[in-house]
Design a protein around this motif. Structure first.
Motif, short mmCIF file in Angstrom:
data_model
loop_
_atom_site.label_atom_id
_atom_site.label_comp_id
_atom_site.label_asym_id
_atom_site.label_seq_id
_atom_site.Cartn_x
_atom_site.Cartn_y
_atom_site.Cartn_z
N PRO A 96 0.83 -1.21 0.00
CA PRO A 96 0.00 0.00 0.00
C PRO A 96 0.86 1.26 0.00
O PRO A 96 1.95 1.29 0.57
N THR A 97 0.36 2.29 -0.65
CA THR A 97 1.01 3.60 -0.64
C THR A 97 0.25 4.52 0.31
O THR A 97 -0.95 4.75 0.13
N ASP A 98 0.96 5.01 1.33
CA ASP A 98 0.31 5.83 2.36
C ASP A 98 -0.91 5.12 2.94
O ASP A 98 -1.95 5.74 3.21
N GLY A 99 -0.77 3.81 3.13
CA GLY A 99 -1.83 3.03 3.77
C GLY A 99 -2.98 2.65 2.87
O GLY A 99 -3.99 2.12 3.35
N SER A 115 -4.62 1.12 6.30
CA SER A 115 -3.79 1.85 7.26
C SER A 115 -3.77 1.22 8.64
O SER A 115 -2.86 1.49 9.43
N THR A 116 -4.75 0.36 8.93
CA THR A 116 -4.79 -0.27 10.26
C THR A 116 -4.15 -1.65 10.27
O THR A 116 -4.21 -2.35 11.28
N VAL A 122 -4.22 -9.63 5.72
CA VAL A 122 -5.35 -8.71 5.58
C VAL A 122 -6.62 -9.47 5.95
O VAL A 122 -7.07 -10.35 5.21
N ASP A 123 -7.19 -9.15 7.10
CA ASP A 123 -8.41 -9.82 7.56
C ASP A 123 -9.65 -8.97 7.30
O ASP A 123 -10.73 -9.50 7.05
N ARG A 124 -9.49 -7.66 7.42
CA ARG A 124 -10.60 -6.74 7.17
C ARG A 124 -10.08 -5.58 6.32
O ARG A 124 -8.91 -5.20 6.43
N VAL A 125 -10.96 -5.06 5.48
CA VAL A 125 -10.58 -3.98 4.59
C VAL A 125 -11.66 -2.89 4.67
O VAL A 125 -12.86 -3.19 4.65
#
Length: 297
Positions: A96-99, A115-116, A122-125
């Motif tokens: 990712p770029t800047d999250g 960002s989180t 990756v579990d949630r987006v």
């Protein structure tokens, strides 16, 4: 010839993901609309609500092409988008770029907020789904009167439905009811709404119970698919419709048969404001499509 695939699902909305990036770009040349009904058949194929195809593009990290299980163009799918994001990060190794990760879709270039992330998994987006489109020609729907279209009457099977019409890059007709959505004959009414002549590109049909201003319950008949466990763009359209009709808070939990999605939209004063969707993304299994499923009959 065999083709590798990854089975993915977001809130029970399931897909086959085909990697046509880089040296696999030739896979995009297959007639996926013709192949999809066989591949997505839950008895004679792998079984899925649709196919996601990852392609190269110059305007984003990748392009997501969606083919519905009946072979039609899916345009946009929020649940598929989250799974597609997970694939690009975990399997392709995109950073990712800047999250955020930009992905091209039929609804334009959308941003996946990562960002989180606290690990490589990756579990949630959280997805910036872009703006809701509210003009009749944008949905599209045959309707006389100003936007937003809060009340559009359609009569099918001897019943009248007061629909709110919204596009999230694909058309949605939302019906709010006190009738328990679990008991509603969606398999009977859904295809009649989907193919009603007022919707020149057909439509997705969402039925909704307002449980509280911060909690909506819905079921969906998806255009080109049928009843599914969840529909991310549909959940976004439902919140927009509920906000326009004064039924919901700016941030709401939308409960679907496949689980909960968190939807946020604060666009009453600014209709161009983005709708945000947060939900899970899961890999189910890897497999191979063999020659039998790749033959068009």
């Amino acid at each position: 010839m065999s083709i590798p695939f990854l089975k993915v699902q977001g809130a029970g909305n399931d897909f086959l993901l085909i990697d046509a990036l880089g040296e696999n770009a030739h896979l995009s040349e297959l007639d996926w609309p013709a192949l999809a009904p066989r591949i997505c058949d839950r008895h004679f194929g792998v079984g899925a609500d649709g196919i996601l195809i990852a392609q190269d593009t110059d305007v984003a990290a990748a392009r997501m092409v969606i083919v519905n299980s009946d072979g039609s163009d899916g345009e946009m799918c929020g649940n598929g988008f989250r799974c597609f994001t997970k694939y690009l990060v975990e399997r392709v190794g995109m950073t990712p770029t800047d999250g955020a990760l930009a992905i091209e879709t039929g609804a334009g270039v959308l941003q996946a907020d990562l960002s989180t992330m606290t690990s490589a998994t990756v579990d949630r987006v959280r997805v910036d789904m872009g703006r809701a489109w509210l003009q009749a020609n944008e949905v599209p729907v045959v309707h006389e009167g100003p936007a937003p279209i809060l009340h559009h009457e359609v009569v099918v099977a001897g019943r009248s439905f007061d629909l709110t019409c919204v596009s999230m890059g694909n058309p949605h007709a939302v019906w709010f009811t006190d009738e328990d959505v679990d008991d509603f004959p969606l398999a009977e009414i859904g295809p009649l709404i989907e193919t009603h002549p007022d919707f020149p590109k057909k439509t997705n049909f969402e039925i909704v119970n307002v449980l509280a201003p911060d909690h909506l319950k819905m079921r969906v008949w998806e255009r080109g698919v049928g009843i599914t466990m969840a529909c991310g763009s549909g959940a976004c359209a439902v919140l927009v419709a509920a906000r326009l009709r004064g039924l919901a808070d700016p941030t709401t939990t939308v409960s679907l048969p496949g689980g909960n999605l968190e939807i946020a939209w604060d666009g009453l004063d600014d209709p161009s404001a983005s709708v945000y969707m947060t939900g899970p993304a899961t890999f189910s299994f890897d497999g191979q499509l063999d020659a039998n499923l790749l033959s068009v009959r």
